[in-house]
Motif scaffolding. Structure first.
Motif, mmCIF file in Angstrom:
data_model
loop_
_atom_site.group_PDB
_atom_site.id
_atom_site.type_symbol
_atom_site.label_atom_id
_atom_site.label_comp_id
_atom_site.label_asym_id
_atom_site.label_seq_id
_atom_site.Cartn_x
_atom_site.Cartn_y
_atom_site.Cartn_z
ATOM 1 N N MET A 258 -26.157 -36.010 -25.480
ATOM 2 C CA MET A 258 -25.913 -36.307 -26.888
ATOM 3 C C MET A 258 -26.286 -35.115 -27.766
ATOM 4 O O MET A 258 -25.581 -34.776 -28.715
ATOM 5 C CB MET A 258 -26.710 -37.536 -27.325
ATOM 6 C CG MET A 258 -26.372 -37.976 -28.735
ATOM 7 S SD MET A 258 -27.378 -39.339 -29.328
ATOM 8 C CE MET A 258 -28.952 -38.521 -29.552
ATOM 9 N N HIS A 259 -27.401 -34.436 -27.457
ATOM 10 C CA HIS A 259 -27.811 -33.273 -28.242
ATOM 11 C C HIS A 259 -26.794 -32.146 -28.109
ATOM 12 O O HIS A 259 -26.467 -31.466 -29.096
ATOM 13 C CB HIS A 259 -29.190 -32.804 -27.780
ATOM 14 C CG HIS A 259 -30.262 -33.828 -27.976
ATOM 15 N ND1 HIS A 259 -31.499 -33.739 -27.378
ATOM 16 C CD2 HIS A 259 -30.274 -34.983 -28.700
ATOM 17 C CE1 HIS A 259 -32.230 -34.783 -27.735
ATOM 18 N NE2 HIS A 259 -31.507 -35.552 -28.516
ATOM 19 N N ILE A 260 -26.284 -31.956 -26.893
ATOM 20 C CA ILE A 260 -25.292 -30.903 -26.673
ATOM 21 C C ILE A 260 -24.006 -31.213 -27.432
ATOM 22 O O ILE A 260 -23.388 -30.332 -28.042
ATOM 23 C CB ILE A 260 -25.017 -30.745 -25.165
ATOM 24 C CG1 ILE A 260 -26.286 -30.265 -24.438
ATOM 25 C CG2 ILE A 260 -23.877 -29.764 -24.911
ATOM 26 C CD1 ILE A 260 -26.142 -30.209 -22.931
ATOM 27 N N LEU A 261 -23.610 -32.479 -27.431
ATOM 28 C CA LEU A 261 -22.379 -32.869 -28.115
ATOM 29 C C LEU A 261 -22.525 -32.771 -29.635
ATOM 30 O O LEU A 261 -21.556 -32.450 -30.338
ATOM 31 C CB LEU A 261 -21.984 -34.296 -27.719
ATOM 32 C CG LEU A 261 -21.487 -34.479 -26.278
ATOM 33 C CD1 LEU A 261 -21.210 -35.941 -25.991
ATOM 34 C CD2 LEU A 261 -20.244 -33.645 -26.025
ATOM 35 N N LEU A 262 -23.705 -33.058 -30.138
ATOM 36 C CA LEU A 262 -23.920 -32.910 -31.585
ATOM 37 C C LEU A 262 -23.757 -31.455 -32.011
ATOM 38 O O LEU A 262 -23.148 -31.161 -33.038
ATOM 39 C CB LEU A 262 -25.305 -33.432 -31.967
ATOM 40 C CG LEU A 262 -25.476 -34.959 -31.959
ATOM 41 C CD1 LEU A 262 -26.925 -35.333 -32.241
ATOM 42 C CD2 LEU A 262 -24.562 -35.621 -32.979
ATOM 43 N N ARG A 263 -24.302 -30.537 -31.217
ATOM 44 C CA ARG A 263 -24.102 -29.109 -31.515
ATOM 45 C C ARG A 263 -22.631 -28.740 -31.377
ATOM 46 O O ARG A 263 -22.101 -27.913 -32.128
ATOM 47 C CB ARG A 263 -24.956 -28.252 -30.573
ATOM 48 C CG ARG A 263 -26.435 -28.349 -30.801
ATOM 49 C CD ARG A 263 -27.164 -27.158 -30.176
ATOM 50 N NE ARG A 263 -26.923 -27.060 -28.745
ATOM 51 C CZ ARG A 263 -27.718 -27.587 -27.821
ATOM 52 N NH1 ARG A 263 -28.805 -28.264 -28.178
ATOM 53 N NH2 ARG A 263 -27.439 -27.435 -26.542
ATOM 54 N N PHE A 264 -21.965 -29.350 -30.409
ATOM 55 C CA PHE A 264 -20.560 -29.087 -30.127
ATOM 56 C C PHE A 264 -19.680 -29.403 -31.344
ATOM 57 O O PHE A 264 -18.625 -28.798 -31.541
ATOM 58 C CB PHE A 264 -20.144 -29.943 -28.932
ATOM 59 C CG PHE A 264 -18.740 -29.720 -28.434
ATOM 60 C CD1 PHE A 264 -18.343 -28.498 -27.941
ATOM 61 C CD2 PHE A 264 -17.824 -30.758 -28.452
ATOM 62 C CE1 PHE A 264 -17.050 -28.306 -27.463
ATOM 63 C CE2 PHE A 264 -16.537 -30.585 -27.976
ATOM 64 C CZ PHE A 264 -16.156 -29.346 -27.485
ATOM 65 N N ARG A 265 -20.125 -30.337 -32.184
ATOM 66 C CA ARG A 265 -19.339 -30.770 -33.339
ATOM 67 C C ARG A 265 -19.661 -29.982 -34.602
ATOM 68 O O ARG A 265 -19.004 -30.183 -35.625
ATOM 69 C CB ARG A 265 -19.554 -32.260 -33.610
ATOM 70 C CG ARG A 265 -19.174 -33.175 -32.455
ATOM 71 C CD ARG A 265 -19.148 -34.607 -32.910
ATOM 72 N NE ARG A 265 -18.027 -34.870 -33.806
ATOM 73 C CZ ARG A 265 -17.889 -35.984 -34.518
ATOM 74 N NH1 ARG A 265 -18.824 -36.911 -34.474
ATOM 75 N NH2 ARG A 265 -16.854 -36.146 -35.314
ATOM 76 N N THR A 266 -20.665 -29.120 -34.555
ATOM 77 C CA THR A 266 -21.114 -28.469 -35.799
ATOM 78 C C THR A 266 -20.567 -27.063 -35.985
ATOM 79 O O THR A 266 -20.886 -26.414 -36.980
ATOM 80 C CB THR A 266 -22.654 -28.419 -35.840
ATOM 81 O OG1 THR A 266 -23.139 -27.745 -34.687
ATOM 82 C CG2 THR A 266 -23.237 -29.819 -35.889
#
Length: 534
Positions: A258-266
């Motif tokens: 989830m943390h990796i995906l949040l960065r992926f969206r920013t």
């Protein structure tokens, strides 16, 4: 002869009839063969039962309205047909009439654990990581025993808890279908060609310490490997121990998905990739490879041969930790030559998936080149490249590109609904296999269906919340795992499954921030008697 019917022995020969039994209410029917006997048992029940206090629903039809009065038994039905008669319109009366409970306590414990994990998927709580004593020992063991080979690859040893007992339970799953056997043989042959497996000669056969059972797993949605051979390190031996039981697991040393995906969206520009056969890129120390012996032969007319697996093996307890730990060691060893790539190895991988991002095409291209180059130093190969901007992949061959990226948490649960990314439109969507309610839904099948949904970012919050509330209601009804759903619950479940199929039409933009924008964080929360969200 059949004993026990009417306190007599009944002959089977010449005394059987074919019976077609049909329901008076529904369209249920079944054909079976019955034995004719002069008597079965006394009238049942033995005495009249007072049902005045029973809360029998008025909207249902009873198969036997006079079930509470003693009557002659005309037909004795076997247990194999009993559960087929329990259709979806089953009811519990004041908790006194329950469906069949599973006698396997371990299976129920596993289901309870699955429910717990299902509720925790969307949890954003930060918990400080404290390693257990075993995890610390496993990390220390790997640090002391990892070796860099002349080829650039890494060699690791199995982090055993203690001395391992001889594996005596030899078994191998036989393949019945010729096409499946051909694919299976091709996978084993690939192990030999890639030097990931070697034959054990007759002389040192006493060195073999464990034999791993193996079977195949078919992944129809895979674009590369449709069939994968899986080795079972959890198979118990005649001593009661398995290889995994005497092996340390090691800590989780990668960020949560989830943390990796949040960065992926920013970030504006996105990049993903995949390490080809990641576990098998890490060599196993020669002595420990004898803990990974298998039996194999190409055809039934050949003798069984013994092989040992010479790389980290999927299915063993420490496989994920050892392979990721080797990558982190590579990042440390090559940080001077590849500063950008070494940071990416530690922060932008989830197991074998590379999930990266940047503010510009130039920045992301540098990250692509350095990450691929640093991994190549240890014979890791990145492939399945995807990017939101085609120019990032201008130097990548077409057969190394992927048109679609599907995210997974790596669990053994097959995900019907998976989060995916379409780089051409740069949108997140959900790949959804067809869902149906099933002929006899129960609490177990409802959980199995809902748990297949994978939404780590909470994009489907309204849908998932409704399904979790439904599962809570089944728990409050005190239904057992295999008890058929009451009619009202059954109807609601059928409607819910029908609505699930519309999810595949939903999509969400991946990038949620514009370049140079000012970011503010606002918190919102709300709650009801059934759920809360934040």
């Amino acid at each position: 002869m059949i004993s026990g019917l009417g306190d007599t022995d009944v002959s089977v020969e010449g005394c059987t009839v074919n019976v077609c039994m049909r329901s008076c209410i529904t369209d249920y029917s079944v054909n079976f063969q019955a034995v004719v006997a002069s008597t079965i048992t006394n009238s049942q029940p033995n005495f009249a039962i007072d049902i005045d206090g029973w809360a029998i629903p008025s909207n249902i039809q009873l198969a036997d309205p006079a079930f509470n009065r003693p009557q002659r038994v005309d037909l004795l039905i076997g247990a194999s047909l009993f559960y087929g008669l329990l259709c979806y319109d089953a009811h519990s009366i004041d908790g006194s009439a329950k469906g069949s409970e599973s006698s396997n306590d371990q299976a129920d414990a596993s289901l309870n654990e699955l429910v717990r994990r299902f509720w925790e998927v969307e949890s954003c709580e930060y918990v400080a990581t404290r390693l257990s004593r075993e995890q610390k020992d496993c990390e220390e063991h790997c640090r002391k025993n990892v070796i860099r080979l002349p080829s650039g690859e890494y060699s690791v040893t199995l982090p055993m808890k203690s001395s391992v007992l001889v594996f005596l339970n030899l078994k191998r799953k036989l393949q019945r279908h010729p096409d499946l056997r051909m694919q299976y043989s091709s996978c084993i042959e690939e192990y030999l060609k890639l030097n990931h497996m070697s034959r054990v000669p007759a002389e040192p056969i006493e060195r073999c310490k464990y034999f791993l059972p193996h079977h195949c797993v078919l992944k129809a949605d895979s674009t590369t490997t449709k069939l994968r051979v899986v080795f079972d390190g959890s198979a118990a031996t005649s001593t009661g121990y398995s290889l995994n039981e005497v092996m340390m697991a090691g800590p989780v040393i990668q960020d949560k998905l989830m943390h990796i995906l949040l960065r992926f969206r920013t970030y504006l520009v996105a990049l993903t990739g995949d390490i080809c056969k990641m576990y098998r890129c890490v060599r196993m120390a020669s002595a420990d490879s004898y803990y990974q012996c298998i039996l194999w032969r190409d055809s039934p007319d050949k003798e069984l041969q013994i092989f040992k697996l010479d790389t980290v093996t999927y299915g063993t307890k420490a496989a994920s930790f050892l392979s990721v730990r080797a990558m982190h060691q590579l990042a440390h060893d090559e940080a001077g030559s590849f500063p950008v790539g070494s940071v990416a190895l530690k922060n932008e991988f989830y197991v074998d998936d590379f999930i990266s991002e940047g503010d510009s095409v130039a920045e992301v291209k540098v990250k692509l080149q350095e990450t691929a180059a640093i991994l190549a130093r240890a014979n890791f190969k990145l492939r399945k490249w995807c990017s939101s901007h085609a120019e990032v992949l201008s130097e990548i061959a077409d057969d190394e590109k992927e048109s679609y990226m599907r995210f997974s948490d790596g669990s053994e649960i097959t995900k019907t609904l998976g989060l995916a990314w379409d780089p051409s439109s740069d949108r997140l969507l959900f790949s959804l296999s067809f869902l149906e309610a099933g002929s006899k839904p129960c609490r177990r099948s409802v959980l199995a269906t809902i748990a297949r949904f994978y939404d780590p970012l909470g994009l489907l919050g309204p849908v998932m919340t409704k399904s979790k509330i439904f599962l809570q209601q089944l728990c409050k009804d005190k239904l057992t795992w295999d008890e058929s759903l009451p009619l009202q619950r059954y109807t609601a479940w059928v409607e819910m499954c029908s609505s699930f199929n519309s999810i595949s039409s939903l999509s969400f933009p991946r990038a949620i921030l514009a370049a140079g924008c000012r970011v503010e964080v606002h918190g919102f929360c709300d709650a009801s008697e059934e759920a809360y969200g934040a």
